[in-house]
Enzyme design. Structure first.
Site, PDB file in Angstrom:
ATOM      1  N   GLU A  46       0.856  -1.144   0.266  1.00 30.36           N
ATOM      2  CA  GLU A  46       0.058   0.216   0.012  1.00 30.36           C
ATOM      3  C   GLU A  46       0.902   1.226  -0.020  1.00 30.36           C
ATOM      4  OE1 GLU A  46      -3.614   1.688   2.823  1.00 30.36           O
ATOM      5  OE2 GLU A  46      -2.122   0.405   3.779  1.00 30.36           O
ATOM      6  N   LYS A  85      -9.536   2.717  -2.171  1.00 30.89           N
ATOM      7  CA  LYS A  85      -9.881   1.982  -0.995  1.00 30.89           C
ATOM      8  C   LYS A  85     -11.061   2.440  -0.282  1.00 30.89           C
ATOM      9  CE  LYS A  85      -7.441   1.598   3.430  1.00 30.89           C
ATOM     10  NZ  LYS A  85      -6.112   2.090   4.360  1.00 30.89           N
ATOM     11  N   CYS A 136      -5.425  -2.882   2.435  1.00 32.42           N
ATOM     12  CA  CYS A 136      -5.228  -2.784   4.043  1.00 32.42           C
ATOM     13  C   CYS A 136      -6.504  -3.007   5.024  1.00 32.42           C
ATOM     14  CB  CYS A 136      -4.401  -1.457   4.259  1.00 32.42           C
ATOM     15  SG  CYS A 136      -3.478  -1.585   5.697  1.00 32.42           S
TER      16      CYS A 136
END
Length: 252
Positions: A44, A115, A149
């Site tokens: 990330e 995300k 994540c």
């Protein structure tokens, strides 16, 4: 039976908010990967570390970091994926920032995923805009669901959707990939949830995490993993603080 797919996990330390240093380091690592690898997975925010300074670090999709991905992917004939800080300009002139995963093909075509679940504890939601759509890519008849994540903590976002039933059961995707900057102090959750997502969704799960201390002195132990659909760990690397390997794994 699908053809085997070879994926390389780049578990590495990152230079804090230093794009040039990170891209140079990652280029050297990627060029050392064997030709048989088809997908290279970076952590990330691979060009900066997990920074909350998008106003200073964000680029457009036409910027140098995406151009770097395009060049490296074409030169090495490998798919390159990882997330970075991207900005988009609104009609009123305001800028919106995303923690955006880019899936770059050697032919220059790409897919993007913003995300969905932003990490409020680090105030990510104060600086970035959450995505709304999943990205499922296709390689050699393998369907790959790409996430970032903190998405790992939200099982509904990864929930499998059956496409066929009975003995020929097949889901919407075969592999679930998470790219991360996941701190060592919560590594047990990282490892457990990677296995849980594999079991729940009857798919392979790949988690690629960074190592080392970031600019906030938060240490990351890596713990990059590959888990099979039964929850068995095929590969796991807890990083020693002085060593940053690459690892390729073949799934069939």
């Amino acid at each position: 039976m699908k053809d085997a797919l070879t994926v390389t996990l780049v578990q590495t330390q990152l230079f804090w908010e230093d794009k040039a240093a990170n891209l140079s380091m990652l280029e050297e690592k990627i060029k050392s990967i064997p030709d048989k690898t088809e997908i290279v997975v970076l952590p990330e925010m691979f060009s900066t570390g997990f920074s909350m300074m998008p106003e200073l670090l964000a680029e457009t999709m036409e910027g140098p970091s995406v151009a770097w991905m395009k060049r490296i992917s074409a030169e090495q004939r490998k798919i390159i994926t990882g997330s970075l800080i991207i900005k988009e300009e609104e009609e009123n002139g305001d800028e919106t920032y995303f923690n955006r995963l880019v899936w770059m093909l050697p032919n220059g075509q790409l897919g993007v995923y913003n995300k969905r679940h932003l990490f409020a504890y680090a105030h990510e939601h104060d600086h970035y805009t959450a995505g709304e759509k999943r990205l499922i890519a296709s390689v050699k008849d393998w369907k790959i669901n790409l996430q970032v994540c903190y998405d790992l903590r939200f099982p509904v976002w990864a929930r499998q959707v059956p496409q066929t039933a009975g003995e020929n059961w097949r889901g919407l995707y075969d592999v679930l990939i998470y790219v991360a900057n996941w701190p060592e102090r919560r590594s047990n959750a990282w490892k457990t949830l990677l296995q849980a997502r594999a079991i729940e969704n009857q798919c392979y799960v790949i988690g690629v995490n960074r190592v080392g201390a970031d600019g906030n002195d938060i240490y990351h132990s890596g713990d990059s993993m590959v888990v099979d659909p039964l929850g068995e760990v095929l590969y796991h690397k807890k990083m020693k603080r002085t060593f940053s390997p690459l690892r390729s794994i073949r799934i069939t």
